[in-house]
Design a protein around this motif. Structure first.
Motif, PDB file in Angstrom:
ATOM      1  N   SER A  95     -26.916  11.189 -21.013  1.00 12.68           N
ATOM      2  CA  SER A  95     -27.084  10.212 -19.682  1.00 12.68           C
ATOM      3  C   SER A  95     -26.685   8.825 -20.224  1.00 12.68           C
ATOM      4  N   LEU A  96     -26.686   8.069 -19.066  1.00 10.14           N
ATOM      5  CA  LEU A  96     -26.160   6.804 -19.268  1.00 10.14           C
ATOM      6  C   LEU A  96     -26.690   5.933 -20.330  1.00 10.14           C
ATOM      7  N   VAL A  97     -28.020   6.228 -20.627  1.00 10.55           N
ATOM      8  CA  VAL A  97     -28.703   5.567 -21.765  1.00 10.55           C
ATOM      9  C   VAL A  97     -27.862   5.355 -23.001  1.00 10.55           C
ATOM     10  N   SER A  98     -27.070   6.469 -23.464  1.00 11.51           N
ATOM     11  CA  SER A  98     -26.524   6.372 -24.615  1.00 11.51           C
ATOM     12  C   SER A  98     -25.372   5.482 -24.513  1.00 11.51           C
ATOM     13  N   HIS A 110     -17.601   2.744 -15.950  1.00  8.87           N
ATOM     14  CA  HIS A 110     -17.324   4.364 -15.636  1.00  8.87           C
ATOM     15  C   HIS A 110     -16.878   4.950 -16.934  1.00  8.87           C
ATOM     16  N   VAL A 111     -17.811   5.882 -17.349  1.00  8.93           N
ATOM     17  CA  VAL A 111     -17.696   6.474 -18.638  1.00  8.93           C
ATOM     18  C   VAL A 111     -16.794   7.883 -18.258  1.00  8.93           C
ATOM     19  N   ARG A 127     -15.760  10.470 -19.974  1.00  4.66           N
ATOM     20  CA  ARG A 127     -16.098  11.431 -20.782  1.00  4.66           C
ATOM     21  C   ARG A 127     -17.481  12.117 -20.352  1.00  4.66           C
ATOM     22  N   LEU A 128     -18.364  11.260 -19.670  1.00  2.00           N
ATOM     23  CA  LEU A 128     -19.729  11.462 -19.191  1.00  2.00           C
ATOM     24  C   LEU A 128     -19.366  11.806 -17.553  1.00  2.00           C
ATOM     25  N   GLY A 129     -18.333  11.477 -16.889  1.00  2.00           N
ATOM     26  CA  GLY A 129     -18.340  11.440 -15.458  1.00  2.00           C
ATOM     27  C   GLY A 129     -19.539  10.595 -14.879  1.00  2.00           C
ATOM     28  N   ALA A 130     -19.894   9.459 -15.512  1.00  2.00           N
ATOM     29  CA  ALA A 130     -20.995   8.672 -15.036  1.00  2.00           C
ATOM     30  C   ALA A 130     -20.432   7.267 -14.607  1.00  2.00           C
ATOM     31  N   ASP A 131     -21.188   6.803 -13.341  1.00  4.40           N
ATOM     32  CA  ASP A 131     -20.846   5.472 -12.960  1.00  4.40           C
ATOM     33  C   ASP A 131     -22.465   4.544 -13.352  1.00  4.40           C
ATOM     34  N   VAL A 132     -22.136   3.820 -13.909  1.00  6.48           N
ATOM     35  CA  VAL A 132     -23.266   2.847 -14.533  1.00  6.48           C
ATOM     36  C   VAL A 132     -23.408   1.515 -13.771  1.00  6.48           C
ATOM     37  N   LEU A 139     -25.855   2.057 -27.661  1.00  8.58           N
ATOM     38  CA  LEU A 139     -24.534   1.583 -28.600  1.00  8.58           C
ATOM     39  C   LEU A 139     -23.302   1.913 -28.082  1.00  8.58           C
ATOM     40  N   GLY A 140     -23.082   1.717 -26.729  1.00  7.87           N
ATOM     41  CA  GLY A 140     -21.841   1.459 -26.027  1.00  7.87           C
ATOM     42  C   GLY A 140     -20.766   2.579 -26.433  1.00  7.87           C
ATOM     43  N   SER A 141     -21.007   3.415 -25.531  1.00  9.45           N
ATOM     44  CA  SER A 141     -19.269   4.248 -25.570  1.00  9.45           C
ATOM     45  C   SER A 141     -18.357   3.535 -24.540  1.00  9.45           C
ATOM     46  N   ALA A 142     -17.193   3.324 -25.069  1.00  2.72           N
ATOM     47  CA  ALA A 142     -16.524   2.229 -24.434  1.00  2.72           C
ATOM     48  C   ALA A 142     -16.104   2.749 -23.299  1.00  2.72           C
ATOM     49  N   GLY A 143     -16.306   2.162 -21.924  1.00  2.00           N
ATOM     50  CA  GLY A 143     -15.697   2.597 -20.850  1.00  2.00           C
ATOM     51  C   GLY A 143     -14.439   1.613 -20.399  1.00  2.00           C
ATOM     52  N   THR A 144     -13.719   2.313 -19.374  1.00  2.00           N
ATOM     53  CA  THR A 144     -12.533   1.945 -18.970  1.00  2.00           C
ATOM     54  C   THR A 144     -12.600   1.240 -17.686  1.00  2.00           C
TER      55      THR A 144
END
Length: 225
Positions: free
Chosen positions: A22-25, A129-130, A132-137, A29-34
């Protein structure tokens, strides 16, 4: 790791194995989003961000002091390593985004990750937006006095499932948080439908920088009896 989602009883085991992403990851510790260089507009979503938000005052060093989420698998993982995360925010005035660099302790060593957040048309509200997770944050600074604490609300929507996750975070300029800030944080958590008893308070397990050995906190001598 995958999303937090609801499922039928006979499929819960499978879906729970998929919840951890989920988003919380992302912000922890920030997965880099583009993101694109332009200012983002977040449509049809409630705004909780602080009025008269000052981005320049919000930049700089923070420490993630406490966190709570609607994702049970994320909460379980955080309880296994409730460590304070050092966060550095940097914004170039000519750009419509800023960078969050998070440094933390994983498996006894220092790790660093960076995430780029796009500014939106609402001050105090950010987007990334991440893929690899398909998530809009959708991240919002709900309350801050800039010098001591900041409280952030993160709302994630995963596509195409539409699964939603909520996380609330307390940041501090130092590793010590005032009781008043913690009380306000608990009130905010309750307001978003979560119990204050589930809040994870992060612990000071030492200072570190990426690529350098862990420096554990020194014990303060006790005063004589």
């Amino acid at each position: 790791m995958s999303s937090c989602s609801s499922s039928q009883v006979d499929r819960q085991r499978v879906h729970r194995m998929q919840e951890a992403v989920s988003l919380v990851s992302l912000l922890v510790l920030g997965s880099a989003g583009t993101i694109q260089g332009s200012v983002h507009v977040v449509p049809h979503a409630p705004t909780h961000s602080q009025e008269d938000f000052d981005l320049s005052r919000f930049m700089g060093q923070w420490f993630e002091a406490a966190v709570v989420s609607t994702c049970p698998h994320y909460m379980q993982r955080k309880r296994g390593n409730p460590v304070i995360v050092a966060v550095q925010l940097q914004h170039v005035a000519s750009e419509s985004n800023f960078t969050m660099t998070a440094t933390t302790i994983r498996n006894g060593s220092c790790k660093q990750t960076s995430t780029v957040y796009g500014l939106t048309n609402t001050p105090g509200r950010f987007f990334h937006h991440v893929a690899r997770l398909g998530a809009d944050v959708d991240s919002q600074v709900v309350r801050t006095n800039y010098d001591e604490y900041a409280m952030m609300l993160l709302l994630s929507t995963e596509k195409p499932s539409g699964n939603k996750t909520t996380i609330v975070k307390l940041y501090s300029r130092t590793k010590d948080v005032s009781p008043a800030a913690l009380d306000d944080f608990q009130t905010l958590v309750r307001r978003h439908g979560m119990s204050e008893d589930t809040i994870i308070t992060n612990q000071n397990k030492g200072d570190c920088a990426a690529g350098e050995p862990l420096t554990e906190p020194t014990s303060q001598p006790r005063p004589p009896a």
